[in-house]
Design a protein around this motif. Structure first.
Motif, PDB file in Angstrom:
ATOM      1  N   MET A  24       0.658  -1.106   0.207  1.00  0.00           N
ATOM      2  CA  MET A  24       0.062  -0.012   0.036  1.00  0.00           C
ATOM      3  C   MET A  24       0.881   1.407   0.148  1.00  0.00           C
ATOM      4  N   SER A  25       2.129   1.653   1.097  1.00  0.00           N
ATOM      5  CA  SER A  25       3.053   2.578   0.929  1.00  0.00           C
ATOM      6  C   SER A  25       3.678   2.578  -0.577  1.00  0.00           C
ATOM      7  N   GLY A  26       3.641   1.566  -1.261  1.00  0.00           N
ATOM      8  CA  GLY A  26       4.250   1.833  -2.516  1.00  0.00           C
ATOM      9  C   GLY A  26       3.463   1.697  -3.933  1.00  0.00           C
ATOM     10  N   LEU A  27       2.527   2.174  -3.635  1.00  0.00           N
ATOM     11  CA  LEU A  27       1.700   1.805  -4.587  1.00  0.00           C
ATOM     12  C   LEU A  27       1.529   3.724  -5.025  1.00  0.00           C
ATOM     13  N   SER A  28       1.929   3.343  -6.831  1.00  0.00           N
ATOM     14  CA  SER A  28       2.156   4.668  -7.299  1.00  0.00           C
ATOM     15  C   SER A  28       0.925   5.224  -7.486  1.00  0.00           C
ATOM     16  N   GLU A  29       0.006   4.536  -8.087  1.00  0.00           N
ATOM     17  CA  GLU A  29      -1.471   4.920  -8.699  1.00  0.00           C
ATOM     18  C   GLU A  29      -2.377   4.766  -7.194  1.00  0.00           C
ATOM     19  N   GLY A  30      -3.347   5.613  -8.147  1.00  0.00           N
ATOM     20  CA  GLY A  30      -4.595   5.066  -6.516  1.00  0.00           C
ATOM     21  C   GLY A  30      -5.169   3.901  -6.623  1.00  0.00           C
ATOM     22  N   LEU A  31      -5.917   3.473  -6.560  1.00  0.00           N
ATOM     23  CA  LEU A  31      -6.821   1.837  -6.030  1.00  0.00           C
ATOM     24  C   LEU A  31      -7.742   2.532  -6.535  1.00  0.00           C
ATOM     25  N   ARG A  32      -9.432   2.062  -7.743  1.00  0.00           N
ATOM     26  CA  ARG A  32     -10.458   1.994  -7.600  1.00  0.00           C
ATOM     27  C   ARG A  32     -11.066   1.374  -7.509  1.00  0.00           C
ATOM     28  N   PRO A  33     -11.300   0.473  -6.172  1.00  0.00           N
ATOM     29  CA  PRO A  33     -11.951  -1.089  -5.528  1.00  0.00           C
ATOM     30  C   PRO A  33     -13.621  -0.501  -5.921  1.00  0.00           C
ATOM     31  N   GLU A  34     -13.969   0.646  -5.853  1.00  0.00           N
ATOM     32  CA  GLU A  34     -15.418   0.564  -5.848  1.00  0.00           C
ATOM     33  C   GLU A  34     -16.328   0.392  -7.235  1.00  0.00           C
ATOM     34  N   LYS A  35     -15.068   0.136  -7.999  1.00  0.00           N
ATOM     35  CA  LYS A  35     -15.211  -0.470  -9.157  1.00  0.00           C
ATOM     36  C   LYS A  35     -14.709  -2.014  -9.748  1.00  0.00           C
ATOM     37  N   TRP A  36     -14.312  -2.068  -8.805  1.00  0.00           N
ATOM     38  CA  TRP A  36     -14.188  -3.135  -9.001  1.00  0.00           C
ATOM     39  C   TRP A  36     -15.691  -4.827  -8.448  1.00  0.00           C
ATOM     40  N   ASN A  37     -15.957  -6.204  -9.296  1.00  0.00           N
ATOM     41  CA  ASN A  37     -16.702  -6.682  -8.694  1.00  0.00           C
ATOM     42  C   ASN A  37     -15.825  -8.183  -8.643  1.00  0.00           C
ATOM     43  N   VAL A  38     -16.536  -9.408  -7.426  1.00  0.00           N
ATOM     44  CA  VAL A  38     -15.733 -10.214  -7.408  1.00  0.00           C
ATOM     45  C   VAL A  38     -16.094 -11.160  -8.796  1.00  0.00           C
ATOM     46  N   GLY A  39     -14.379 -11.425  -8.459  1.00  0.00           N
ATOM     47  CA  GLY A  39     -14.358 -12.629  -9.538  1.00  0.00           C
ATOM     48  C   GLY A  39     -13.731 -11.651 -11.254  1.00  0.00           C
ATOM     49  N   ASP A  40     -13.683 -10.194 -10.559  1.00  0.00           N
ATOM     50  CA  ASP A  40     -12.902  -9.360 -11.708  1.00  0.00           C
ATOM     51  C   ASP A  40     -11.290  -9.528 -11.972  1.00  0.00           C
ATOM     52  N   ILE A  41     -10.602  -9.134 -13.074  1.00  0.00           N
ATOM     53  CA  ILE A  41      -9.239  -9.572 -13.274  1.00  0.00           C
ATOM     54  C   ILE A  41      -9.270  -8.102 -13.391  1.00  0.00           C
TER      55      ILE A  41
ATOM     56  N   LYS B 178      -5.795  -4.825 -12.360  1.00  0.00           N
ATOM     57  CA  LYS B 178      -4.494  -4.364 -11.910  1.00  0.00           C
ATOM     58  C   LYS B 178      -4.329  -4.206 -10.642  1.00  0.00           C
ATOM     59  N   PHE B 179      -3.246  -4.748  -9.706  1.00  0.00           N
ATOM     60  CA  PHE B 179      -2.654  -4.088  -8.185  1.00  0.00           C
ATOM     61  C   PHE B 179      -1.554  -3.557  -8.686  1.00  0.00           C
ATOM     62  N   GLY B 180      -1.354  -3.026  -8.443  1.00  0.00           N
ATOM     63  CA  GLY B 180       0.221  -2.186  -9.141  1.00  0.00           C
ATOM     64  C   GLY B 180       0.688  -2.793 -10.751  1.00  0.00           C
ATOM     65  N   GLY B 181       1.563  -3.921 -10.532  1.00  0.00           N
ATOM     66  CA  GLY B 181       2.204  -4.337 -11.652  1.00  0.00           C
ATOM     67  C   GLY B 181       1.606  -5.277 -12.328  1.00  0.00           C
ATOM     68  N   MET B 182       0.388  -6.042 -10.892  1.00  0.00           N
ATOM     69  CA  MET B 182       0.236  -8.081 -11.041  1.00  0.00           C
ATOM     70  C   MET B 182      -0.874  -7.605 -11.484  1.00  0.00           C
ATOM     71  N   SER B 183      -1.233  -8.612 -12.346  1.00  0.00           N
ATOM     72  CA  SER B 183      -2.480  -9.256 -13.044  1.00  0.00           C
ATOM     73  C   SER B 183      -3.489  -9.599 -11.482  1.00  0.00           C
ATOM     74  N   VAL B 184      -4.682  -9.576 -10.799  1.00  0.00           N
ATOM     75  CA  VAL B 184      -4.898  -9.778 -10.029  1.00  0.00           C
ATOM     76  C   VAL B 184      -6.670 -10.250 -10.084  1.00  0.00           C
ATOM     77  N   ILE B 185      -7.019 -11.939  -9.840  1.00  0.00           N
ATOM     78  CA  ILE B 185      -8.379 -11.859  -9.143  1.00  0.00           C
ATOM     79  C   ILE B 185      -8.512 -11.594  -7.669  1.00  0.00           C
ATOM     80  N   VAL B 186     -10.390 -10.304  -8.600  1.00  0.00           N
ATOM     81  CA  VAL B 186     -11.019  -9.484  -6.726  1.00  0.00           C
ATOM     82  C   VAL B 186     -11.190 -11.034  -6.604  1.00  0.00           C
ATOM     83  N   ARG B 187     -10.843 -12.093  -5.097  1.00  0.00           N
ATOM     84  CA  ARG B 187     -11.343 -12.340  -4.187  1.00  0.00           C
ATOM     85  C   ARG B 187     -12.705 -12.423  -3.569  1.00  0.00           C
ATOM     86  N   ALA B 188     -12.889 -11.108  -3.053  1.00  0.00           N
ATOM     87  CA  ALA B 188     -13.697 -10.652  -2.561  1.00  0.00           C
ATOM     88  C   ALA B 188     -13.256  -8.710  -2.134  1.00  0.00           C
TER      89      ALA B 188
END
Length: 224
Positions: free
Chosen positions: A192-209, A211-221
Motif C-alpha cells: 500500500m505504501s509503495g503504490l504510485s497510483e490510486g486504486l479504484r476498488p469501488e469499480k471492482w466486482n468479485v471475479g474481476d481481473i 491490476k494491482f500495481g503491475g500484477m494481474s489479480v482476481i478480485v476474490r472479495a
C-alpha cells in the motif's frame, strides 16, 4: 459482505500450557482470508496462509479453511499440501473467540494434534471497506488483503522444486501506511505504501481481473 480483523491471543496444544509466540493478523472478507503469523523472537514467518473460509455449520459454528497458499508446505506435492482444516468456534465470557480443532503441530514434527486458539477482534472502525485479491499467475502465487487500516501480502515462489515464502504487513497510522513486517525477499510484492497510483476498488466486482500495481489479480472479495 462481512469483514473481520483479528489477532491471536494464545495457542494451546493440550496438555501443554497456553502461550503466544507470534504476532498474528487475520483478515477475512466474504469467503476468503489471509493469515500472517510472525515469530515474536526471530521476526520471521511462523506461518503464512491464505484461501477460502467456508462455513460448515452455524450452530455450533464450524469453519473450514482451505490452504492453497501455506508456508508449512515446502514443496509441490508434499504430504498435506493444500489440505483444509476445520475449526469450531465459541464465545468466551470476555468476548474473545475460542477455536478448537485438530491440525499439524510443527513443533511435534507435523503430528496432527488437538489445539485451542483464542482470537480477539481488533477495532476496524476506520472503515469496514476492504478487498482480497489473488494473483492470476501461479508463479509467483500472491494473495493481498486490505481491510480498514490493515494490509497483508503473502507470496510463494518455486526455486529448484522447493517453495519459498515472503510476506508484508502494513498498518495505517496517522494517515499513512507503516511497515510492521517485510521479509527479506519481497521483490514483486506490491504494498500500500509503495503504490504510485490510486486504486479504484469501488469499480471492482468479485471475479474481476484487475491490476494491482503491475500484477494481474482476481478480485476474490470486495466491500466498499
Amino acid at each position: 459482505m462481512s469483514a473481520r480483523v483479528s489477532t491471536r491471543i494464545s495457542i494451546r496444544w493440550p496438555p501443554e500450557e497456553a502461550s503466544e509466540p507470534t504476532d498474528t493478523l487475520f483478515l477475512s472478507l466474504g469467503g476468503y482470508y489471509v493469515d500472517l503469523r510472525i515469530n515474536k523472537y526471530t521476526k520471521t514467518i511462523d506461518w503464512a496462509l491464505a484461501g477460502q473460509r467456508i462455513i460448515v455449520s452455524e450452530d455450533p459454528l464450524k469453519v473450514e479453511f482451505t490452504h492453497p497458499l501455506d508456508s508449512h508446505c515446502h514443496a509441490p506435492g508434499e504430504q498435506g499440501h493444500g489440505e483444509a482444516d476445520v475449526g469450531q468456534f465459541s464465545k468466551l465470557p470476555n468476548g474473545d473467540d475460542l477455536e478448537v480443532g485438530e491440525m499439524a503441530a510443527p513443533h511435534l514434527g507435523g503430528r496432527v494434534m488437538p489445539y485451542e486458539e483464542v482470537w480477539r477482534e481488533l477495532d476496524a472502525s476506520e472503515e469496514a471497506k476492504g478487498w482480497i485479491l489473488e494473483s492470476v499467475d501461479e508463479e509467483p502465487k500472491v494473495f493481498y488483503a486490505r481491510i480498514a487500516g490493515y494490509f497483508i501480502a503473502v507470496k510463494r515462489t518455486t526455486s529448484s522444486d522447493r517453495y519459498e515464502y515472503a510476506a508484508v504487513r502494513e498498518d495505517r497510522e496517522d494517515g499513512r501506511w507503516v511497515s510492521k513486517h517485510a521479509s527479506e525477499d519481497v521483490r514483486g510484492v506490491e504494498t500500500m505504501s509503495g503504490l504510485s497510483e490510486g486504486l479504484r476498488p469501488e469499480k471492482w466486482n468479485v471475479g474481476d481481473i484487475v491490476k494491482f500495481g503491475g500484477m494481474s489479480v482476481i478480485v476474490r472479495a470486495v466491500a466498499q
